[in-house]
Write an enzyme that holds these catalytic residues in place. Structure first.
Site, PDB file in Angstrom:
ATOM      1  N   ARG A   1      -7.886 -10.858  -2.855  1.00  0.00           N
ATOM      2  CA  ARG A   1      -8.082  -9.291  -2.504  1.00  0.00           C
ATOM      3  C   ARG A   1      -8.826  -8.695  -3.575  1.00  0.00           C
ATOM      4  O   ARG A   1      -8.470  -8.134  -4.350  1.00  0.00           O
ATOM      5  CB  ARG A   1      -6.366  -8.874  -2.743  1.00  0.00           C
ATOM      6  CG  ARG A   1      -5.449  -9.628  -2.064  1.00  0.00           C
ATOM      7  CD  ARG A   1      -5.537  -9.435  -0.528  1.00  0.00           C
ATOM      8  NE  ARG A   1      -5.251  -8.437   0.279  1.00  0.00           N
ATOM      9  CZ  ARG A   1      -4.079  -7.808   0.672  1.00  0.00           C
ATOM     10  NH1 ARG A   1      -2.992  -8.546   0.349  1.00  0.00           N
ATOM     11  NH2 ARG A   1      -3.758  -6.832   1.294  1.00  0.00           N
TER      12      ARG A   1
ATOM     13  N   GLN B   1     -13.379  -7.678   0.359  1.00  0.00           N
ATOM     14  CA  GLN B   1     -12.594  -6.687   1.123  1.00  0.00           C
ATOM     15  C   GLN B   1     -13.112  -6.664   2.489  1.00  0.00           C
ATOM     16  O   GLN B   1     -12.057  -6.347   3.171  1.00  0.00           O
ATOM     17  CB  GLN B   1     -13.106  -5.233   0.362  1.00  0.00           C
ATOM     18  CG  GLN B   1     -11.843  -4.215   0.377  1.00  0.00           C
ATOM     19  CD  GLN B   1     -12.143  -3.227  -0.729  1.00  0.00           C
ATOM     20  OE1 GLN B   1     -13.253  -2.799  -1.067  1.00  0.00           O
ATOM     21  NE2 GLN B   1     -11.090  -2.357  -0.941  1.00  0.00           N
TER      22      GLN B   1
ATOM     23  N   ASP C   1     -10.855  -9.025   4.453  1.00  0.00           N
ATOM     24  CA  ASP C   1      -9.422  -9.000   4.220  1.00  0.00           C
ATOM     25  C   ASP C   1      -8.647  -8.951   5.406  1.00  0.00           C
ATOM     26  O   ASP C   1      -8.245  -7.616   5.884  1.00  0.00           O
ATOM     27  CB  ASP C   1      -9.317  -7.968   3.220  1.00  0.00           C
ATOM     28  CG  ASP C   1      -7.801  -7.794   2.752  1.00  0.00           C
ATOM     29  OD1 ASP C   1      -6.830  -8.494   3.041  1.00  0.00           O
ATOM     30  OD2 ASP C   1      -7.676  -7.053   1.616  1.00  0.00           O
TER      31      ASP C   1
ATOM     32  N   SER D   1      -5.051  -7.147   4.917  1.00  0.00           N
ATOM     33  CA  SER D   1      -5.103  -5.517   4.838  1.00  0.00           C
ATOM     34  C   SER D   1      -5.337  -4.944   6.291  1.00  0.00           C
ATOM     35  O   SER D   1      -4.869  -3.798   6.646  1.00  0.00           O
ATOM     36  CB  SER D   1      -6.237  -4.660   3.951  1.00  0.00           C
ATOM     37  OG  SER D   1      -6.009  -5.287   2.488  1.00  0.00           O
TER      38      SER D   1
ATOM     39  N   TYR E   1       0.030  -7.113  -6.644  1.00  0.00           N
ATOM     40  CA  TYR E   1       0.949  -7.419  -6.030  1.00  0.00           C
ATOM     41  C   TYR E   1       2.270  -7.083  -6.898  1.00  0.00           C
ATOM     42  O   TYR E   1       1.983  -7.036  -8.219  1.00  0.00           O
ATOM     43  CB  TYR E   1       1.006  -9.068  -5.411  1.00  0.00           C
ATOM     44  CG  TYR E   1       0.156  -9.180  -4.407  1.00  0.00           C
ATOM     45  CD1 TYR E   1       0.293  -8.432  -3.222  1.00  0.00           C
ATOM     46  CD2 TYR E   1      -0.842 -10.143  -4.666  1.00  0.00           C
ATOM     47  CE1 TYR E   1      -0.502  -9.110  -2.000  1.00  0.00           C
ATOM     48  CE2 TYR E   1      -1.530 -10.506  -3.612  1.00  0.00           C
ATOM     49  CZ  TYR E   1      -1.322  -9.779  -2.356  1.00  0.00           C
ATOM     50  OH  TYR E   1      -2.470 -10.403  -1.374  1.00  0.00           O
TER      51      TYR E   1
HETATM   52  P1  NAD Z   1       2.364  -6.883   0.045  1.00  0.00           P
HETATM   53  O1  NAD Z   1       2.389  -6.828   1.642  1.00  0.00           O
HETATM   54  O2  NAD Z   1       2.443  -8.178  -0.604  1.00  0.00           O
HETATM   55  O3  NAD Z   1       3.950  -5.778  -0.304  1.00  0.00           O
HETATM   56  C1  NAD Z   1       3.951  -4.679   0.365  1.00  0.00           C
HETATM   57  C2  NAD Z   1       4.647  -3.772  -0.710  1.00  0.00           C
HETATM   58  O4  NAD Z   1       5.844  -4.159  -1.035  1.00  0.00           O
HETATM   59  C3  NAD Z   1       3.704  -3.638  -2.242  1.00  0.00           C
HETATM   60  O5  NAD Z   1       3.245  -2.506  -2.447  1.00  0.00           O
HETATM   61  C4  NAD Z   1       4.675  -4.084  -3.023  1.00  0.00           C
HETATM   62  O6  NAD Z   1       4.571  -3.664  -4.370  1.00  0.00           O
HETATM   63  C5  NAD Z   1       6.023  -3.591  -2.442  1.00  0.00           C
HETATM   64  N1  NAD Z   1       7.449  -4.130  -2.705  1.00  0.00           N
HETATM   65  C6  NAD Z   1       7.585  -5.659  -3.428  1.00  0.00           C
HETATM   66  N2  NAD Z   1       8.871  -5.737  -3.732  1.00  0.00           N
HETATM   67  C7  NAD Z   1       9.333  -4.719  -3.433  1.00  0.00           C
HETATM   68  C8  NAD Z   1      10.978  -3.925  -3.697  1.00  0.00           C
HETATM   69  N3  NAD Z   1      11.601  -4.791  -4.366  1.00  0.00           N
HETATM   70  N4  NAD Z   1      11.221  -2.442  -3.588  1.00  0.00           N
HETATM   71  C9  NAD Z   1      10.079  -1.915  -3.150  1.00  0.00           C
HETATM   72  N5  NAD Z   1       8.828  -2.190  -2.758  1.00  0.00           N
HETATM   73  C10 NAD Z   1       8.446  -3.497  -2.973  1.00  0.00           C
HETATM   74  O7  NAD Z   1       1.285  -6.187  -0.502  1.00  0.00           O
HETATM   75  P2  NAD Z   1       0.114  -5.461   0.167  1.00  0.00           P
HETATM   76  O8  NAD Z   1       0.319  -4.418   0.909  1.00  0.00           O
HETATM   77  O9  NAD Z   1      -0.702  -6.385   0.791  1.00  0.00           O
HETATM   78  O10 NAD Z   1      -0.917  -5.101  -1.038  1.00  0.00           O
HETATM   79  C11 NAD Z   1      -0.271  -4.487  -2.114  1.00  0.00           C
HETATM   80  C12 NAD Z   1      -1.240  -3.863  -3.144  1.00  0.00           C
HETATM   81  O11 NAD Z   1      -2.321  -4.942  -3.299  1.00  0.00           O
HETATM   82  C13 NAD Z   1      -2.023  -2.968  -2.336  1.00  0.00           C
HETATM   83  O12 NAD Z   1      -1.487  -1.668  -2.391  1.00  0.00           O
HETATM   84  C14 NAD Z   1      -3.374  -2.564  -3.279  1.00  0.00           C
HETATM   85  O13 NAD Z   1      -2.991  -2.295  -4.574  1.00  0.00           O
HETATM   86  C15 NAD Z   1      -3.525  -4.173  -3.663  1.00  0.00           C
HETATM   87  N6  NAD Z   1      -4.804  -4.559  -2.600  1.00  0.00           N
HETATM   88  C16 NAD Z   1      -5.871  -4.635  -3.103  1.00  0.00           C
HETATM   89  C17 NAD Z   1      -6.919  -5.092  -2.368  1.00  0.00           C
HETATM   90  C18 NAD Z   1      -8.305  -5.026  -2.889  1.00  0.00           C
HETATM   91  O14 NAD Z   1      -8.731  -4.707  -3.996  1.00  0.00           O
HETATM   92  N7  NAD Z   1      -9.531  -5.317  -2.121  1.00  0.00           N
HETATM   93  C19 NAD Z   1      -6.649  -5.171  -0.755  1.00  0.00           C
HETATM   94  C20 NAD Z   1      -5.707  -5.140  -0.564  1.00  0.00           C
HETATM   95  C21 NAD Z   1      -4.435  -4.853  -1.279  1.00  0.00           C
END
Ligand code: NAD
Length: 378
Positions: free
Chosen positions: A128, A133, A136, A139, A234
């Site tokens: 990620r 990006q 991905d 996402s 994460y």
């Molecule tokens: P994910 O699907 O792994 O998790 C979804 C959400 O659940 C996350 O925001 C996590 O913090 C939350 N979570 C986990 N345990 C929890 C709990 N007990 N209670 C409440 N919430 C909880 O994550 P995702 O959506 O695939 O990505 C998360 C983050 O990764 C994004 O918001 C971003 O910051 C980052 N990201 C970066 C890139 C990039 O730089 N290219 C791309 C995608 C995502």
């Protein structure tokens, strides 16, 4: 490390777009727009009807430069197969070929493919990072899930999301909360806001607060220590005691909501349980929980994958493939991600480069190695 023997591939390599066989899977791994781009550097085969359920006809693929073939031909002729989901039976694939598909977080899939002599480049393993990006799929598909979860939730609700002022009286806006404010949760928040709900969000990552608030939603602060920041954006897993504390603290907030969209995940682990039976019993009958974490066990202890469970008048829906409902745009984004990956792996002369030292390719190859016959980049 497993080693997969890949036959020497002559340039340009042959790429094959498979028709999905998994029940309910309507997406396609590459759309005609992507084929047009990819066909400038490789030859592209498309299995008959591969794009049909996503709204892309065989004629569109032919126009874009692909050749339409049957199921047997694609598996014997393509060097690099493209699919949304890995096949249930790896033995249908040709030895010494490679497959780009989902399934990259399931070691058993990659091992079964390796046993068949197929190199699996699992899309979930793409880092990620900013550089990756455009590739991905997690996402792009999570965004669609977030949007679709609100649409599906609104359909199941007995109340309206927006405020309505009518001659017969005023309908108050529904209250919604997104538990987990990652890619899917933030998209759910944005969608529910557009539909006029009063929207809340919660996440254990501190960075999520600003993102929730920037969408005009209220960030919820449970009265317990909840921060669980992990690596790479994460969340980290919490202890059982912390999880129980969090559940009890969230219950009071959840009880106020008519719609709950949960998407809390910890990569590679069972999803945290944020809503138990006691919490559901505190909610008003007619409320709806859409649990986007159903595939990894669910954020509610009552969730059953792809079913609607009713408890105390509350409906709990655990869809595992919402992007497939919106197959045309889901495929458009998925295909654009796969195309960007192909442009990363295949040079202008149609030669496949699998360089383990490259951070994207190296992550895709994790746990596997191509044999020396594989044409690596010089
Ligand atoms: P994910 O699907 O792994 O998790 C979804 C959400 O659940 C996350 O925001 C996590 O913090 C939350 N979570 C986990 N345990 C929890 C709990 N007990 N209670 C409440 N919430 C909880 O994550 P995702 O959506 O695939 O990505 C998360 C983050 O990764 C994004 O918001 C971003 O910051 C980052 N990201 C970066 C890139 C990039 O730089 N290219 C791309 C995608 C995502």
């Amino acid at each position: 490390m497993n080693s997969v023997a890949i036959a020497e591939m002559t340039a340009p390599i042959m790429v094959g777009v498979v028709r999905e066989a998994a029940p309910g899977e309507r997406r396609v791994a590459l759309t005609p727009t992507d084929v047009k781009r990819v066909a400038t550097r490789t030859r592209v085969l498309v299995e008959q009807g591969a794009g049909e359920s996503a709204g892309y006809s065989d004629a569109h693929y032919v126009e874009a430069g692909a050749r339409i073939v049957d199921a047997a031909q694609i598996r014997t002729q393509a060097d690099l197969l493209l699919a949304v989901r890995p096949p249930a039976q790896p033995q249908v694939l040709r030895r010494s070929s490679a497959l780009i598909s989902l399934g990259g977080r399931d070691a058993a899939i990659t091992e079964a493919l390796a046993a068949r002599g197929v190199l699996h480049l699992g899309l979930e393993r793409i880092p990620r990072t900013t550089r990756a990006q455009s590739m991905d799929v997690l996402s792009s598909q999570a965004s669609i899930s977030g949007y679709a979860s609100v649409i599906e939730g609104a359909r199941l609700l007995d109340v309206l999301l927006p405020m309505l002022t009518t001659a017969a009286g005023i309908v108050r806006p529904a209250k919604m909360i997104a538990l987990g404010a990652g890619v899917a949760g933030l998209q759910a928040i944005a969608t529910a806001r557009r539909l006029g709900a009063v929207v809340h969000g919660f996440d254990v990552r501190e960075a999520a607060r600003e993102q929730v608030e920037s969408l005009g939603a209220r960030f919820v602060f449970p009265e317990v220590e909840v921060s669980a920041e992990g690596n790479g954006g994460y969340a980290a897993a919490q202890s059982d005691a912390q999880q129980e504390q969090l559940r009890r603290a969230l219950a009071a907030h959840v009880a106020q909501m008519q719609l709950v969209i949960s998407s809390a995940q910890i990569p590679g682990k069972r999803a945290p349980i944020l809503i138990d039976k006691q919490t559901v019993h505190g909610m008003a009958p007619g409320s709806v929980i859409v649990d986007l974490a159903a595939e990894s066990g669910g954020n509610s202890s009552l969730t059953r994958a792809d079913e609607i469970v009713e408890e105390n008048g509350v409906r709990i829906y655990g869809p595992t493939n919402l992007p497939s409902l919106m197959a045309t745009d889901a495929s458009r984004l998925f295909g654009a991600n796969v195309r960007a990956l192909l442009e990363h792996l295949i040079d202008a002369d149609g030669r496949l480069h699998l360089d383990p030292a490259d951070d994207i390719t190296g992550a895709l190859l994790a746990g596997q190695a191509a044999t020396p016959t594989f044409p690596l980049a010089a």
